[in-house]
Design a protein around this motif. Structure first.
Motif, mmCIF file in Angstrom:
data_model
loop_
_atom_site.group_PDB
_atom_site.id
_atom_site.type_symbol
_atom_site.label_atom_id
_atom_site.label_comp_id
_atom_site.label_asym_id
_atom_site.label_seq_id
_atom_site.Cartn_x
_atom_site.Cartn_y
_atom_site.Cartn_z
ATOM 1 N N ASN A 119 0.828 -1.210 0.000
ATOM 2 C CA ASN A 119 0.000 0.000 0.000
ATOM 3 C C ASN A 119 0.862 1.260 0.000
ATOM 4 O O ASN A 119 0.498 2.279 -0.608
ATOM 5 C CB ASN A 119 -0.941 0.002 1.205
ATOM 6 N N GLN A 120 2.022 1.194 0.651
ATOM 7 C CA GLN A 120 2.948 2.322 0.616
ATOM 8 C C GLN A 120 3.536 2.494 -0.776
ATOM 9 O O GLN A 120 3.682 3.611 -1.280
ATOM 10 C CB GLN A 120 4.068 2.105 1.642
ATOM 11 N N ILE A 121 3.861 1.368 -1.400
ATOM 12 C CA ILE A 121 4.389 1.417 -2.767
ATOM 13 C C ILE A 121 3.337 2.007 -3.704
ATOM 14 O O ILE A 121 3.637 2.830 -4.569
ATOM 15 C CB ILE A 121 4.792 0.014 -3.240
ATOM 16 N N LEU A 122 2.100 1.568 -3.516
ATOM 17 C CA LEU A 122 1.000 2.059 -4.351
ATOM 18 C C LEU A 122 0.880 3.572 -4.278
ATOM 19 O O LEU A 122 0.717 4.243 -5.310
ATOM 20 C CB LEU A 122 -0.315 1.409 -3.906
ATOM 21 N N ASN A 123 0.972 4.140 -3.085
ATOM 22 C CA ASN A 123 0.847 5.594 -2.921
ATOM 23 C C ASN A 123 1.893 6.339 -3.728
ATOM 24 O O ASN A 123 1.648 7.453 -4.200
ATOM 25 C CB ASN A 123 0.975 5.964 -1.434
ATOM 26 N N PHE A 124 3.039 5.706 -3.909
ATOM 27 C CA PHE A 124 4.128 6.378 -4.611
ATOM 28 C C PHE A 124 4.013 6.231 -6.125
ATOM 29 O O PHE A 124 4.338 7.158 -6.868
ATOM 30 C CB PHE A 124 5.479 5.827 -4.148
ATOM 31 N N LEU A 135 7.243 -2.061 -14.786
ATOM 32 C CA LEU A 135 8.630 -2.432 -14.494
ATOM 33 C C LEU A 135 8.794 -2.765 -13.014
ATOM 34 O O LEU A 135 9.411 -3.777 -12.650
ATOM 35 C CB LEU A 135 9.573 -1.294 -14.878
ATOM 36 N N ILE A 136 8.234 -1.925 -12.151
ATOM 37 C CA ILE A 136 8.346 -2.152 -10.704
ATOM 38 C C ILE A 136 7.606 -3.418 -10.296
ATOM 39 O O ILE A 136 8.140 -4.259 -9.557
ATOM 40 C CB ILE A 136 7.802 -0.933 -9.927
ATOM 41 N N LEU A 137 6.382 -3.604 -10.796
ATOM 42 C CA LEU A 137 5.591 -4.779 -10.414
ATOM 43 C C LEU A 137 6.243 -6.070 -10.885
ATOM 44 O O LEU A 137 6.116 -7.107 -10.234
ATOM 45 C CB LEU A 137 4.172 -4.683 -10.982
ATOM 46 N N ALA A 138 6.946 -6.017 -12.008
ATOM 47 C CA ALA A 138 7.595 -7.218 -12.537
ATOM 48 C C ALA A 138 8.673 -7.731 -11.599
ATOM 49 O O ALA A 138 8.991 -8.922 -11.601
ATOM 50 C CB ALA A 138 8.197 -6.926 -13.914
ATOM 51 N N TYR A 139 9.244 -6.848 -10.795
ATOM 52 C CA TYR A 139 10.320 -7.239 -9.887
ATOM 53 C C TYR A 139 9.823 -7.525 -8.472
ATOM 54 O O TYR A 139 10.567 -8.060 -7.655
ATOM 55 C CB TYR A 139 11.394 -6.146 -9.836
ATOM 56 N N LEU A 140 8.598 -7.152 -8.152
ATOM 57 C CA LEU A 140 8.082 -7.405 -6.809
ATOM 58 C C LEU A 140 7.621 -8.845 -6.679
ATOM 59 O O LEU A 140 7.501 -9.577 -7.655
ATOM 60 C CB LEU A 140 6.914 -6.462 -6.511
ATOM 61 N N ASN A 141 7.345 -9.270 -5.451
ATOM 62 C CA ASN A 141 6.730 -10.563 -5.236
ATOM 63 C C ASN A 141 5.318 -10.529 -5.821
ATOM 64 O O ASN A 141 4.642 -9.500 -5.769
ATOM 65 C CB ASN A 141 6.656 -10.889 -3.741
ATOM 66 N N PRO A 142 4.840 -11.647 -6.391
ATOM 67 C CA PRO A 142 3.497 -11.669 -6.983
ATOM 68 C C PRO A 142 2.406 -11.177 -6.036
ATOM 69 O O PRO A 142 1.456 -10.512 -6.462
ATOM 70 C CB PRO A 142 3.300 -13.146 -7.336
ATOM 71 N N GLN A 143 2.537 -11.503 -4.740
ATOM 72 C CA GLN A 143 1.506 -11.082 -3.776
ATOM 73 C C GLN A 143 1.481 -9.564 -3.628
ATOM 74 O O GLN A 143 0.406 -8.954 -3.553
ATOM 75 C CB GLN A 143 1.754 -11.738 -2.409
ATOM 76 N N GLN A 144 2.657 -8.941 -3.593
ATOM 77 C CA GLN A 144 2.724 -7.484 -3.525
ATOM 78 C C GLN A 144 2.137 -6.868 -4.792
ATOM 79 O O GLN A 144 1.331 -5.935 -4.737
ATOM 80 C CB GLN A 144 4.180 -7.022 -3.368
#
Length: 337
Positions: A119-124, A135-144
């Motif tokens: 949720n903090q990442i989303l705000n940014f 690009l960012i989501l591709a590197y995060l864990n699937p759940q995030q």
């Protein structure tokens, strides 16, 4: 080919490791490798005349150290790994291990982000360009990534999902720039080579974790904008091995739609866990009939097995779309009453 202090290349070390592990454990490892990797390592194994106990011990020690160091890095990063190793082994030994394993340790970009609340990442990032978000989501864990993707505006969800799916390689300069914007102090371990992320499997992993509403919105949009991409994603959304995640009622429901000959062929290539779950949801008479069919049909081509398994997966997907069965997902709104 680069060789380590032991005088062995990476493939040669892998061959020694698999010889040490034995046939049964090596077979399990092969399941996670590509055909090309299997061929290369098999060739190395075939060319090895003799593996001394000393060499086996050395390779096993290297492998153990890589696993331990990688686990420490995943828990808290490279600095955390160094700190733990120093406390356990002393400064010099820890430094030797870190230096020796540097070429093996793959610290993915955005490592610091994967420890943050989604949720903090989303705000940014929610107001960033879809390409930056993907690009960012591709590197995060699937759940995030699932949490963030679900919270994006519907008109942006499919666009981001599509960009993840067609993403291939991103230059380190772009990654560094996005990291710099995302956090002032970025990781110092970004690879100098072009880094692969994204792709079909990346978006499949994310969509398997989002709620059904988000998934439907994205897939319906992609079916209009890019039919081939949508079909490729759908093929991987629920694989045959995922049957073990279904409840008994759902398994019994889809089995009523599957022809016996299709089921028998599909089970010829199924692992023991999947076969056991399916058989346990049949009547004793039917399971005996299927087992007899499997015995009498003899060897079956892998392609035929895969086609039969895909037919069953398609039936499961259709039943889910009709609301007759439920495929468990990571979305918190999937409440069954």
């Amino acid at each position: 080919m680069a060789k380590g202090k032991s005088g062995l290349s990476g493939r040669e070390k892998a061959a020694v490791l698999l010889i040490t592990l034995g046939p049964e454990n090596s077979a399990k490892v092969f399941k996670h490798l590509t055909e090309e990797e299997i061929e290369e390592i098999t060739l190395e194994i075939a060319n090895m005349r003799k593996v001394t106990p000393e060499l086996k011990n050395k390779v096993m020690e290297d492998f153990y150290q890589i696993c331990v160091a990688q686990e420490y890095i995943s828990e808290g990063g490279i600095d955390y790994a160094k700190d733990i190793l120093e406390k356990a082994l002393g400064s010099q030994k820890a430094l030797d291990i870190i230096n020796r394993l540097t070429s093996y340790l793959q610290v993915r970009p955005f490592d610091f982000v994967r420890k943050a609340d989604p949720n903090q990442i989303l705000n940014f990032i929610q107001n960033e360009h879809p390409q930056t978000i993907s690009l960012i989501l591709a590197y995060l864990n699937p759940q995030q990534s699932a949490v963030i993707l679900s919270a994006l505006p519907q008109e942006k969800q499919a666009e981001v999902a599509k960009r993840i799916a067609i993403m291939d390689r991103t230059s380190p300069e772009i990654i560094k720039e996005v990291e710099r914007v995302l956090e002032k102090k970025i990781s110092s371990m970004v690879t100098h080579d072009y880094t692969s992320a994204g792709g079909i499997q990346a978006i499949v992993d994310i969509l398997n974790s989002v709620d059904r509403g988000t998934e439907k919105n994205i897939m319906e949009t992609l079916e209009i904008e890019d039919t081939e991409l949508a079909e490729e994603i759908k093929k991987r959304m629920f694989v045959f091995e995922d049957i073990i995640t279904l409840d008994n009622r759902s398994i019994q429901r889809f089995l009523r739609e599957v022809e016996n000959d299709v089921l028998a062929i599909a089970l010829k290539g199924a692992n023991d866990e999947v076969a056991s779950v399916i058989m346990s949801n049949m009547s004793k008479r039917l399971s005996e009939m299927i087992k007899e069919d499997m015995e009498f049909m003899g060897p079956v081509r892998l392609r035929d097995v895969e086609e039969a398994q895909q037919k069953i997966v398609n039936i499961i997907r259709k039943l889910e779309d009709a609301g007759e069965i439920v495929i468990s997902r990571g979305g918190g709104d999937e409440i069954i009453v």
